[in-house]
Write a protein that holds these residues in place. Sequence first.
Motif, PDB file in Angstrom:
ATOM      1  N   LYS A 129     -10.246  58.503 -21.679  1.00 57.08           N
ATOM      2  CA  LYS A 129      -9.598  57.323 -21.102  1.00 57.08           C
ATOM      3  C   LYS A 129     -10.680  56.460 -20.472  1.00 57.08           C
ATOM      4  N   PHE A 130     -10.541  55.131 -20.646  1.00 57.43           N
ATOM      5  CA  PHE A 130     -11.504  54.218 -20.054  1.00 57.43           C
ATOM      6  C   PHE A 130     -10.847  52.876 -19.774  1.00 57.43           C
ATOM      7  N   GLU A 131     -11.499  52.090 -18.948  1.00 55.64           N
ATOM      8  CA  GLU A 131     -10.983  50.770 -18.576  1.00 55.64           C
ATOM      9  C   GLU A 131     -12.034  49.717 -18.895  1.00 55.64           C
ATOM     10  N   VAL A 132     -11.575  48.594 -19.423  1.00 53.93           N
ATOM     11  CA  VAL A 132     -12.453  47.462 -19.736  1.00 53.93           C
ATOM     12  C   VAL A 132     -12.129  46.336 -18.761  1.00 53.93           C
ATOM     13  N   THR A 133     -13.167  45.781 -18.148  1.00 55.09           N
ATOM     14  CA  THR A 133     -13.015  44.670 -17.203  1.00 55.09           C
ATOM     15  C   THR A 133     -13.900  43.525 -17.651  1.00 55.09           C
ATOM     16  N   ASP A 134     -13.321  42.333 -17.744  1.00 52.66           N
ATOM     17  CA  ASP A 134     -14.085  41.137 -18.127  1.00 52.66           C
ATOM     18  C   ASP A 134     -14.838  40.626 -16.908  1.00 52.66           C
ATOM     19  N   ALA A 135     -16.157  40.581 -17.010  1.00 49.25           N
ATOM     20  CA  ALA A 135     -16.988  40.082 -15.909  1.00 49.25           C
ATOM     21  C   ALA A 135     -17.162  38.570 -15.986  1.00 49.25           C
ATOM     22  N   PHE A 160     -16.001  43.443 -27.083  1.00 47.13           N
ATOM     23  CA  PHE A 160     -15.090  43.517 -28.225  1.00 47.13           C
ATOM     24  C   PHE A 160     -13.639  43.710 -27.799  1.00 47.13           C
ATOM     25  N   LEU A 161     -13.405  44.515 -26.778  1.00 50.80           N
ATOM     26  CA  LEU A 161     -12.046  44.809 -26.331  1.00 50.80           C
ATOM     27  C   LEU A 161     -11.625  43.902 -25.186  1.00 50.80           C
ATOM     28  N   ALA A 162     -10.322  43.644 -25.122  1.00 54.86           N
ATOM     29  CA  ALA A 162      -9.748  42.858 -24.035  1.00 54.86           C
ATOM     30  C   ALA A 162      -9.667  43.717 -22.775  1.00 54.86           C
ATOM     31  N   ASP A 163      -9.460  43.067 -21.629  1.00 55.82           N
ATOM     32  CA  ASP A 163      -9.266  43.788 -20.368  1.00 55.82           C
ATOM     33  C   ASP A 163      -8.115  44.778 -20.520  1.00 55.82           C
ATOM     34  N   GLY A 164      -8.233  45.910 -19.874  1.00 58.66           N
ATOM     35  CA  GLY A 164      -7.129  46.860 -19.860  1.00 58.66           C
ATOM     36  C   GLY A 164      -7.593  48.295 -19.871  1.00 58.66           C
ATOM     37  N   GLN A 165      -6.624  49.194 -19.812  1.00 57.24           N
ATOM     38  CA  GLN A 165      -6.897  50.621 -19.854  1.00 57.24           C
ATOM     39  C   GLN A 165      -6.612  51.124 -21.265  1.00 57.24           C
ATOM     40  N   TYR A 166      -7.477  51.992 -21.766  1.00 54.90           N
ATOM     41  CA  TYR A 166      -7.369  52.511 -23.118  1.00 54.90           C
ATOM     42  C   TYR A 166      -7.449  54.029 -23.096  1.00 54.90           C
ATOM     43  N   GLY A 167      -6.773  54.655 -24.043  1.00 53.02           N
ATOM     44  CA  GLY A 167      -6.831  56.095 -24.218  1.00 53.02           C
ATOM     45  C   GLY A 167      -7.059  56.402 -25.690  1.00 53.02           C
ATOM     46  N   VAL A 168      -7.832  57.435 -25.979  1.00 56.41           N
ATOM     47  CA  VAL A 168      -8.133  57.823 -27.354  1.00 56.41           C
ATOM     48  C   VAL A 168      -7.423  59.146 -27.643  1.00 56.41           C
ATOM     49  N   MET A 214      -3.918  67.560 -42.569  1.00 58.95           N
ATOM     50  CA  MET A 214      -4.313  68.404 -43.693  1.00 58.95           C
ATOM     51  C   MET A 214      -3.372  68.137 -44.862  1.00 58.95           C
ATOM     52  N   ASP A 215      -3.923  68.242 -46.047  1.00 59.85           N
ATOM     53  CA  ASP A 215      -3.137  68.060 -47.274  1.00 59.85           C
ATOM     54  C   ASP A 215      -2.392  66.731 -47.241  1.00 59.85           C
ATOM     55  N   THR A 216      -1.095  66.786 -47.475  1.00 61.91           N
ATOM     56  CA  THR A 216      -0.298  65.565 -47.554  1.00 61.91           C
ATOM     57  C   THR A 216       0.394  65.294 -46.224  1.00 61.91           C
ATOM     58  N   TYR A 217      -0.363  64.738 -45.293  1.00 58.34           N
ATOM     59  CA  TYR A 217       0.180  64.315 -43.996  1.00 58.34           C
ATOM     60  C   TYR A 217       0.783  65.461 -43.182  1.00 58.34           C
ATOM     61  N   ARG A 218       0.158  66.610 -43.195  1.00 54.74           N
ATOM     62  CA  ARG A 218       0.609  67.722 -42.353  1.00 54.74           C
ATOM     63  C   ARG A 218      -0.273  67.755 -41.106  1.00 54.74           C
ATOM     64  N   LEU A 219       0.331  67.448 -39.983  1.00 51.91           N
ATOM     65  CA  LEU A 219      -0.398  67.409 -38.717  1.00 51.91           C
ATOM     66  C   LEU A 219      -0.726  68.835 -38.278  1.00 51.91           C
ATOM     67  N   ILE A 220      -2.008  69.119 -38.080  1.00 50.01           N
ATOM     68  CA  ILE A 220      -2.396  70.464 -37.656  1.00 50.01           C
ATOM     69  C   ILE A 220      -2.875  70.506 -36.202  1.00 50.01           C
ATOM     70  N   CYS A 221      -3.223  69.357 -35.647  1.00 45.98           N
ATOM     71  CA  CYS A 221      -3.671  69.342 -34.253  1.00 45.98           C
ATOM     72  C   CYS A 221      -3.569  67.925 -33.694  1.00 45.98           C
ATOM     73  N   GLN A 222      -3.118  67.816 -32.456  1.00 44.56           N
ATOM     74  CA  GLN A 222      -3.068  66.531 -31.770  1.00 44.56           C
ATOM     75  C   GLN A 222      -3.463  66.727 -30.319  1.00 44.56           C
ATOM     76  N   GLN A 223      -4.440  65.952 -29.875  1.00 44.99           N
ATOM     77  CA  GLN A 223      -4.870  65.971 -28.475  1.00 44.99           C
ATOM     78  C   GLN A 223      -4.738  64.540 -27.945  1.00 44.99           C
ATOM     79  N   ASP A 224      -3.788  64.335 -27.059  1.00 47.46           N
ATOM     80  CA  ASP A 224      -3.543  63.000 -26.512  1.00 47.46           C
ATOM     81  C   ASP A 224      -4.552  62.654 -25.426  1.00 47.46           C
TER      82      ASP A 224
END
Length: 69
Positions: free
Chosen positions: A33-39, A5-13, A19-29
Amino acid sequence: IPPLFLADGQYGVTVLLWMDTYRLICQQDEVVKFEVTDAGEVRGDYLGGMSGAVRPLLQWRCEWVEGGP
């Protein structure tokens, strides 16, 4: 994520909790992380560049329709 489904490359989630109206309460960058390679399954013998993050391998069927162009 379905296979091929995904193209070659490195990805991070990144995880965001809102909460409520777009109030950010937590962010984990880049929690994951994973890499997709087309065989060669998607690219085949094509050696040119392929852009985009999503590149699903789809089944196509063509058929002639009477009265068509």
